[in-house]
Design an enzyme around this catalytic site. Sequence first.
Site, PDB file in Angstrom:
ATOM      1  N   ASP A   1     -17.325   6.777  -1.603  1.00 16.47           N
ATOM      2  CA  ASP A   1     -16.060   6.703  -0.862  1.00 16.47           C
ATOM      3  C   ASP A   1     -15.781   8.112  -0.336  1.00 16.47           C
ATOM      4  OD1 ASP A   1     -13.528   6.005   0.112  1.00 16.47           O
ATOM      5  OD2 ASP A   1     -12.560   6.044  -1.855  1.00 16.47           O
TER       6      ASP A   1
ATOM      7  N   HIS B   1      -7.383   0.408  -6.472  1.00 21.37           N
ATOM      8  CA  HIS B   1      -7.601  -0.463  -5.302  1.00 21.37           C
ATOM      9  C   HIS B   1      -8.252  -1.766  -5.811  1.00 21.37           C
ATOM     10  CE1 HIS B   1      -7.815  -1.605  -1.241  1.00 21.37           C
ATOM     11  NE2 HIS B   1      -8.684  -0.743  -0.760  1.00 21.37           N
TER      12      HIS B   1
ATOM     13  N   ARG C   1     -13.741  -8.763   1.649  1.00 19.16           N
ATOM     14  CA  ARG C   1     -12.317  -8.523   1.401  1.00 19.16           C
ATOM     15  C   ARG C   1     -11.524  -9.792   1.737  1.00 19.16           C
ATOM     16  NH1 ARG C   1     -10.329  -3.415   1.374  1.00 19.16           N
ATOM     17  NH2 ARG C   1      -8.528  -4.542   0.564  1.00 19.16           N
TER      18      ARG C   1
ATOM     19  N   ARG D   1       0.872  -1.184   0.000  1.00 19.85           N
ATOM     20  CA  ARG D   1       0.000   0.000   0.000  1.00 19.85           C
ATOM     21  C   ARG D   1       0.898   1.219   0.000  1.00 19.85           C
ATOM     22  NH1 ARG D   1      -5.417   1.388   3.370  1.00 19.85           N
ATOM     23  NH2 ARG D   1      -6.134  -0.172   1.874  1.00 19.85           N
TER      24      ARG D   1
ATOM     25  N   GLN E   1     -10.088  -4.276  -3.446  1.00 16.19           N
ATOM     26  CA  GLN E   1     -11.397  -3.766  -3.024  1.00 16.19           C
ATOM     27  C   GLN E   1     -12.452  -4.095  -4.080  1.00 16.19           C
ATOM     28  OE1 GLN E   1     -12.215  -1.828  -0.071  1.00 16.19           O
ATOM     29  NE2 GLN E   1     -14.216  -2.440  -0.800  1.00 16.19           N
TER      30      GLN E   1
ATOM     31  N   CYS F   1     -16.517   1.437   0.555  1.00 19.91           N
ATOM     32  CA  CYS F   1     -15.318   0.638   0.844  1.00 19.91           C
ATOM     33  C   CYS F   1     -14.893   0.760   2.308  1.00 19.91           C
ATOM     34  CB  CYS F   1     -14.186   1.053  -0.075  1.00 19.91           C
ATOM     35  SG  CYS F   1     -13.788   2.803   0.045  1.00 19.91           S
TER      36      CYS F   1
HETATM   37  N1   CP Z   1     -11.360  -0.331   2.322  1.00 19.60           N
HETATM   38  C1   CP Z   1     -10.083  -0.359   2.753  1.00 19.60           C
HETATM   39  O1   CP Z   1      -9.138  -0.578   1.994  1.00 19.60           O
HETATM   40  O2   CP Z   1      -9.956  -0.142   4.083  1.00 19.60           O
HETATM   41  P1   CP Z   1      -8.588   0.032   4.885  1.00 19.60           P
HETATM   42  O3   CP Z   1      -8.021   1.377   4.472  1.00 19.60           O
HETATM   43  O4   CP Z   1      -8.991  -0.002   6.319  1.00 19.60           O
HETATM   44  O5   CP Z   1      -7.655  -1.073   4.511  1.00 19.60           O
HETATM   45  N1  NVA Z   2     -10.019   6.495  -1.479  1.00 17.54           N
HETATM   46  C1  NVA Z   2      -9.655   6.123  -0.156  1.00 17.54           C
HETATM   47  C2  NVA Z   2      -9.881   4.657   0.037  1.00 17.54           C
HETATM   48  C3  NVA Z   2      -9.536   4.120   1.402  1.00 17.54           C
HETATM   49  C4  NVA Z   2      -9.763   2.650   1.518  1.00 17.54           C
HETATM   50  C5  NVA Z   2      -8.215   6.493   0.113  1.00 17.54           C
HETATM   51  O1  NVA Z   2      -7.380   6.294  -0.771  1.00 17.54           O
HETATM   52  O2  NVA Z   2      -7.920   7.002   1.188  1.00 17.54           O
END
Ligand code: CP
Ligand code: NVA
Length: 316
Positions: free
Chosen positions: A234, A139, A302, A112, A142, A274
């Site tokens: 989101d 993502h 997930r 990430r 997701q 999400c």
């Molecule tokens: N939806 C998602 O990726 O959540 P987190 O940021 O908690 O991993």
């Molecule tokens: N769009 C959001 C998703 C988090 C799971 C971010 O990138 O922070």
Amino acid sequence: MAAINGYPALAELHGRDLLSSADLNSEQTLALLQLAADLKAGRQRVDLGGKTLGLIFSKASTRTRVSFTVAMARLGGQTLDLNPQVTQVGRGEPVADTARVLSRYVDALAIRTFAQEELADYAHWASIPVINALTDLEHPCQALADFLTLQEAFGEISGLTLAYVGDGNNVAHSLMLCGALLGVNVRIGCPVGFEPDGTVLEQSRTLAAAHGSSVEVVHEPVAAVRGAHALYTDVWASMGQEEEKAERERAFAGWCLNEELLAEADPRAIVLHCLPAYRGLEISAGAMEGSASRIFDQAENRLHAQQALLAALLSG
Ligand code: CP
Ligand code: NVA
């Protein structure tokens, strides 16, 4: 370790990376969703005993971190936290060195980070599968869980319409690409100036055209959700955009996914997010907790979708 029988499309995924939803074709995506559903229902078992997944997370995470950790544990493998703060990555050791060294110890990396290019750099140097656990661009893990949730609600999902209202961000991009592969029409509703990335839009439209669906961008919330089978939103300010939060709240006024918008959708429509969510901003508490919400099933999925992904990349 034997290959997973009964999912021929998954054989090609062994040893591969998942950097983008578009790294999969439609058969592979459908097979992953099928394996996820079978693992969830207990109809299938996969053994990844002895395999280790490394987690390199430069941003916060609850769902992705925990679901990958539990997914590996349920498959008999293990995970290692390789956060930049506890490794030499935080001191600036080059990706080229880190990726080659870690490839000698672990069997896959879930990463990430901010730039998609950094993820691609890891994939270039690593000799093991690299999984996108969220970047600023996409993502994909997701999206797999999201379409699994849509399948659970509707069965066949090809021809359905998913409306995403909000920022044209990483989550929206993977929904567009993955939806296009599955023949789901994806409608993005966003204020002017918050559209999805032009290259991803073009790519998803090409995929949609090949699968009999469409990807549209509209600038009015009701037009976005009218008749849709899933309403998705989101956060308005993603990780890394914290300084723009106030400005974005002004720009997104009127874009809350609430009961009034839900009333414009198909009567069977489900609500997705999400998570994490800000109630009262991008989604109302009523939409989140109402009978149409599948948000917590989606979060659970997930785990199942990532078990399927890890099985496909690592077993055989
Ligand atoms: N939806 C998602 O990726 O959540 P987190 O940021 O908690 O991993
Ligand atoms: N769009 C959001 C998703 C988090 C799971 C971010 O990138 O922070």
